[in-house]
Design a protein around this motif. Sequence first.
Motif, PDB file in Angstrom:
ATOM      1  N   ILE A  88     -13.959  -0.350 -17.406  1.00 61.02           N
ATOM      2  CA  ILE A  88     -14.136  -1.223 -18.565  1.00 61.02           C
ATOM      3  C   ILE A  88     -13.421  -0.721 -19.813  1.00 61.02           C
ATOM      4  CG2 ILE A  88     -16.385  -2.054 -17.765  1.00 61.02           C
ATOM      5  CD1 ILE A  88     -17.620  -0.183 -19.938  1.00 61.02           C
ATOM      6  N   MET A  89     -13.105   0.580 -19.846  1.00 62.82           N
ATOM      7  CA  MET A  89     -12.493   1.156 -21.031  1.00 62.82           C
ATOM      8  C   MET A  89     -11.579   2.303 -20.666  1.00 62.82           C
ATOM      9  SD  MET A  89     -15.624   1.247 -23.787  1.00 62.82           S
ATOM     10  CE  MET A  89     -16.400  -0.275 -24.337  1.00 62.82           C
ATOM     11  N   LEU A  90     -10.731   2.660 -21.623  1.00 63.11           N
ATOM     12  CA  LEU A  90      -9.861   3.816 -21.472  1.00 63.11           C
ATOM     13  C   LEU A  90     -10.151   4.785 -22.613  1.00 63.11           C
ATOM     14  CD1 LEU A  90      -7.446   4.918 -19.753  1.00 63.11           C
ATOM     15  CD2 LEU A  90      -5.959   4.030 -21.569  1.00 63.11           C
ATOM     16  N   LEU A  91     -10.427   6.051 -22.266  1.00 60.46           N
ATOM     17  CA  LEU A  91     -10.709   7.094 -23.249  1.00 60.46           C
ATOM     18  C   LEU A  91      -9.520   8.041 -23.296  1.00 60.46           C
ATOM     19  CD1 LEU A  91     -13.082   8.392 -25.038  1.00 60.46           C
ATOM     20  CD2 LEU A  91     -13.338   9.953 -23.101  1.00 60.46           C
ATOM     21  N   GLU A  92      -9.016   8.321 -24.502  1.00 64.20           N
ATOM     22  CA  GLU A  92      -7.884   9.222 -24.676  1.00 64.20           C
ATOM     23  C   GLU A  92      -8.252  10.345 -25.646  1.00 64.20           C
ATOM     24  OE1 GLU A  92      -3.879   7.040 -24.835  1.00 64.20           O
ATOM     25  OE2 GLU A  92      -5.318   5.540 -25.543  1.00 64.20           O
ATOM     26  N   SER A 115     -11.093  -7.614 -24.292  1.00 64.14           N
ATOM     27  CA  SER A 115     -12.173  -8.600 -24.373  1.00 64.14           C
ATOM     28  C   SER A 115     -11.606  -9.922 -24.871  1.00 64.14           C
ATOM     29  CB  SER A 115     -13.269  -8.118 -25.334  1.00 64.14           C
ATOM     30  OG  SER A 115     -14.297  -9.093 -25.456  1.00 64.14           O
ATOM     31  N   LYS A 116     -11.847 -10.961 -24.095  1.00 64.70           N
ATOM     32  CA  LYS A 116     -11.423 -12.317 -24.459  1.00 64.70           C
ATOM     33  C   LYS A 116      -9.938 -12.383 -24.802  1.00 64.70           C
ATOM     34  CE  LYS A 116     -16.020 -13.478 -26.200  1.00 64.70           C
ATOM     35  NZ  LYS A 116     -16.824 -13.916 -27.377  1.00 64.70           N
ATOM     36  N   GLY A 117      -9.141 -11.672 -23.990  1.00 63.31           N
ATOM     37  CA  GLY A 117      -7.700 -11.729 -24.160  1.00 63.31           C
ATOM     38  C   GLY A 117      -7.140 -10.828 -25.244  1.00 63.31           C
ATOM     39  N   HIS A 118      -7.974 -10.047 -25.874  1.00 66.22           N
ATOM     40  CA  HIS A 118      -7.523  -9.151 -26.942  1.00 66.22           C
ATOM     41  C   HIS A 118      -7.802  -7.696 -26.564  1.00 66.22           C
ATOM     42  CE1 HIS A 118      -6.810 -12.436 -29.807  1.00 66.22           C
ATOM     43  NE2 HIS A 118      -7.942 -12.972 -29.361  1.00 66.22           N
ATOM     44  N   THR A 119      -6.980  -6.791 -27.076  1.00 73.59           N
ATOM     45  CA  THR A 119      -7.193  -5.353 -26.894  1.00 73.59           C
ATOM     46  C   THR A 119      -7.769  -4.773 -28.169  1.00 73.59           C
ATOM     47  OG1 THR A 119      -5.329  -5.192 -25.352  1.00 73.59           O
ATOM     48  CG2 THR A 119      -6.120  -3.142 -26.349  1.00 73.59           C
ATOM     49  N   GLN A 153     -19.905  -2.160 -28.335  1.00 76.85           N
ATOM     50  CA  GLN A 153     -19.009  -2.036 -27.194  1.00 76.85           C
ATOM     51  C   GLN A 153     -18.666  -0.576 -26.916  1.00 76.85           C
ATOM     52  OE1 GLN A 153     -18.102  -4.396 -25.142  1.00 76.85           O
ATOM     53  NE2 GLN A 153     -19.037  -6.069 -26.291  1.00 76.85           N
ATOM     54  N   ALA A 154     -18.381   0.183 -27.985  1.00 79.52           N
ATOM     55  CA  ALA A 154     -18.027   1.595 -27.809  1.00 79.52           C
ATOM     56  C   ALA A 154     -19.184   2.389 -27.220  1.00 79.52           C
ATOM     57  CB  ALA A 154     -17.604   2.184 -29.151  1.00 79.52           C
ATOM     58  N   LYS A 158     -21.334   1.499 -25.091  1.00 80.93           N
ATOM     59  CA  LYS A 158     -21.384   1.310 -23.642  1.00 80.93           C
ATOM     60  C   LYS A 158     -20.521   2.343 -22.935  1.00 80.93           C
ATOM     61  CE  LYS A 158     -22.059  -3.741 -23.644  1.00 80.93           C
ATOM     62  NZ  LYS A 158     -21.431  -5.018 -23.228  1.00 80.93           N
ATOM     63  N   GLY A 159     -19.308   2.523 -23.464  1.00 80.00           N
ATOM     64  CA  GLY A 159     -18.404   3.484 -22.849  1.00 80.00           C
ATOM     65  C   GLY A 159     -18.903   4.910 -22.967  1.00 80.00           C
ATOM     66  N   PHE A 160     -19.373   5.285 -24.150  1.00 80.04           N
ATOM     67  CA  PHE A 160     -19.854   6.658 -24.339  1.00 80.04           C
ATOM     68  C   PHE A 160     -21.104   6.940 -23.504  1.00 80.04           C
ATOM     69  CE2 PHE A 160     -17.786   6.050 -28.670  1.00 80.04           C
ATOM     70  CZ  PHE A 160     -16.626   6.709 -28.299  1.00 80.04           C
ATOM     71  N   GLU A 161     -21.979   5.955 -23.410  1.00 77.81           N
ATOM     72  CA  GLU A 161     -23.193   6.133 -22.612  1.00 77.81           C
ATOM     73  C   GLU A 161     -22.854   6.288 -21.125  1.00 77.81           C
ATOM     74  OE1 GLU A 161     -25.606   2.815 -23.632  1.00 77.81           O
ATOM     75  OE2 GLU A 161     -26.026   3.543 -25.660  1.00 77.81           O
ATOM     76  N   ALA A 162     -21.784   5.631 -20.678  1.00 76.09           N
ATOM     77  CA  ALA A 162     -21.364   5.769 -19.288  1.00 76.09           C
ATOM     78  C   ALA A 162     -20.891   7.194 -18.991  1.00 76.09           C
ATOM     79  CB  ALA A 162     -20.252   4.765 -18.972  1.00 76.09           C
ATOM     80  N   LEU A 163     -20.459   7.904 -20.042  1.00 72.82           N
ATOM     81  CA  LEU A 163     -20.045   9.303 -19.890  1.00 72.82           C
ATOM     82  C   LEU A 163     -21.206  10.275 -20.058  1.00 72.82           C
ATOM     83  CD1 LEU A 163     -16.776   9.160 -22.035  1.00 72.82           C
ATOM     84  CD2 LEU A 163     -16.906   9.311 -19.544  1.00 72.82           C
ATOM     85  N   GLY A 164     -22.388   9.746 -20.389  1.00 76.60           N
ATOM     86  CA  GLY A 164     -23.539  10.610 -20.646  1.00 76.60           C
ATOM     87  C   GLY A 164     -23.568  11.132 -22.066  1.00 76.60           C
ATOM     88  N   TRP A 165     -22.790  10.527 -22.967  1.00 80.35           N
ATOM     89  CA  TRP A 165     -22.745  10.923 -24.369  1.00 80.35           C
ATOM     90  C   TRP A 165     -23.653  10.019 -25.200  1.00 80.35           C
ATOM     91  CZ3 TRP A 165     -16.724  11.453 -25.399  1.00 80.35           C
ATOM     92  CH2 TRP A 165     -16.218  12.445 -24.560  1.00 80.35           C
ATOM     93  N   GLU A 166     -24.136  10.549 -26.297  1.00 81.55           N
ATOM     94  CA  GLU A 166     -24.921   9.754 -27.239  1.00 81.55           C
ATOM     95  C   GLU A 166     -24.013   9.221 -28.344  1.00 81.55           C
ATOM     96  OE1 GLU A 166     -27.986  12.225 -28.781  1.00 81.55           O
ATOM     97  OE2 GLU A 166     -29.139  12.279 -26.911  1.00 81.55           O
ATOM     98  N   PHE A 167     -24.362   8.060 -28.855  1.00 81.89           N
ATOM     99  CA  PHE A 167     -23.617   7.475 -29.978  1.00 81.89           C
ATOM    100  C   PHE A 167     -24.569   7.256 -31.146  1.00 81.89           C
ATOM    101  CE2 PHE A 167     -22.154   3.755 -32.406  1.00 81.89           C
ATOM    102  CZ  PHE A 167     -20.907   4.213 -32.805  1.00 81.89           C
ATOM    103  N   ARG A 168     -24.186   7.745 -32.320  1.00 78.14           N
ATOM    104  CA  ARG A 168     -25.037   7.623 -33.503  1.00 78.14           C
ATOM    105  C   ARG A 168     -24.209   7.186 -34.707  1.00 78.14           C
ATOM    106  NH1 ARG A 168     -28.818  13.107 -33.622  1.00 78.14           N
ATOM    107  NH2 ARG A 168     -29.673  12.943 -31.493  1.00 78.14           N
ATOM    108  N   VAL A 169     -24.883   6.539 -35.639  1.00 74.40           N
ATOM    109  CA  VAL A 169     -24.283   6.198 -36.931  1.00 74.40           C
ATOM    110  C   VAL A 169     -25.040   6.956 -38.014  1.00 74.40           C
ATOM    111  CG1 VAL A 169     -23.699   4.371 -38.572  1.00 74.40           C
ATOM    112  CG2 VAL A 169     -23.636   3.901 -36.107  1.00 74.40           C
ATOM    113  N   GLU A 170     -24.311   7.701 -38.840  1.00 73.99           N
ATOM    114  CA  GLU A 170     -24.898   8.447 -39.949  1.00 73.99           C
ATOM    115  C   GLU A 170     -24.571   7.761 -41.266  1.00 73.99           C
ATOM    116  OE1 GLU A 170     -24.831  13.160 -38.555  1.00 73.99           O
ATOM    117  OE2 GLU A 170     -23.349  12.406 -39.980  1.00 73.99           O
ATOM    118  N   PHE A 171     -25.501   7.852 -42.201  1.00 68.46           N
ATOM    119  CA  PHE A 171     -25.279   7.299 -43.529  1.00 68.46           C
ATOM    120  C   PHE A 171     -25.347   8.430 -44.549  1.00 68.46           C
ATOM    121  CE2 PHE A 171     -26.989   3.888 -40.912  1.00 68.46           C
ATOM    122  CZ  PHE A 171     -25.998   2.921 -41.078  1.00 68.46           C
TER     123      PHE A 171
END
Length: 264
Positions: free
Chosen positions: A44-48, A114-118, A155-156, A158-171
Amino acid sequence: MKRDYSTPTGASEPTEHSSPGGPSAAKAAGKVGSKEIFVAGEPIMLLEHTPDFSPMRRVVTGRRKRPTGVFFSQKAKRHLQYESGAERTGLLFAEFRDDVINMATQPVKLSWRSKGHTYWYTPDRIEFCDGPTRIIEVKFSRNDVEEADVERWRQAAKGFEALGWEFRVEFASELKRSSRYAAVCEIVYYSCTPVSESQITRVLACFDTPRRCLRLKALESALGSPSQTKAIVAALVVRRVLKIRPISPIGPDTLVWLGKGGRS
C-alpha cells in the motif's frame, strides 16, 4: 566489562554525518533505500530512508517567518535540523525523555497512491525507544491543524502501524505550557557537559539500591561543587544514567534516581 555511557544502550551509530542544510543531505549520508509496506498481503505504501535516517529533505532557509537551524543531540551524537521553533521544542523534550535512545529529524519519506494521485509525507522526527519506534509530527497548536493534515496523518499512520511503529502528533504550545518545560530546558542546556567514567562510577555507588531516590546535594560528595554536580547530573539525565524530577529551578533538593542506563 567497562560500560560506555557516551552512546545510550541500543542506539545505532550513524554511518556518516551529513550537513543538515546541504542541498543533498540525504544523498550525502548514503544510498536511499526503499521498502514496500504491506497490509493484508497487499503493498500500500513505499517507505524511503538512508541507512542513518539523515534528513530526507533539506531545511529551506532565507526569508521565513519560522526559525530554522540545527540542534546538537547528545543522544543522536550529531546535529539535527529543525524547520520551526515548534520542532526545536519537541527535540528538547525528546532529548530529556528517559525512554528515547536515539532520534533523527525528517527521517523518512512515505508515498502512496489514492484516487489516481500520488501523495508524499515526511514526518518531523523519529524516536528509537525502549519500546516501539515512534514517528512524531509537530505542530505549534491544535489551531494549526487543517483537514488535509488529518487525512494525510490518517493514511501515514496505517503504514507506520504496519511496521509496528507508533505515530503521534505533538503540540509545542502544550509542551511549553507544561510544568516540566523550564526544567527540561535547564537539563538540556548542560547536556554536553563532559563526564568521566570515574565520575559515573562514583555516582552509581551512591545508590545502594536501584530504586533509591536521593536529593541532588547528596551527590556533591561524589561530584564536587553544587554547580558542577548540577551540570554533571543533567548530562547523565540525557545519557539515561539518571532520572530527575523535572521541577525548575533545579537545585540541592531536586530528587534524583537511577535511569534505565544506570540500572543496566
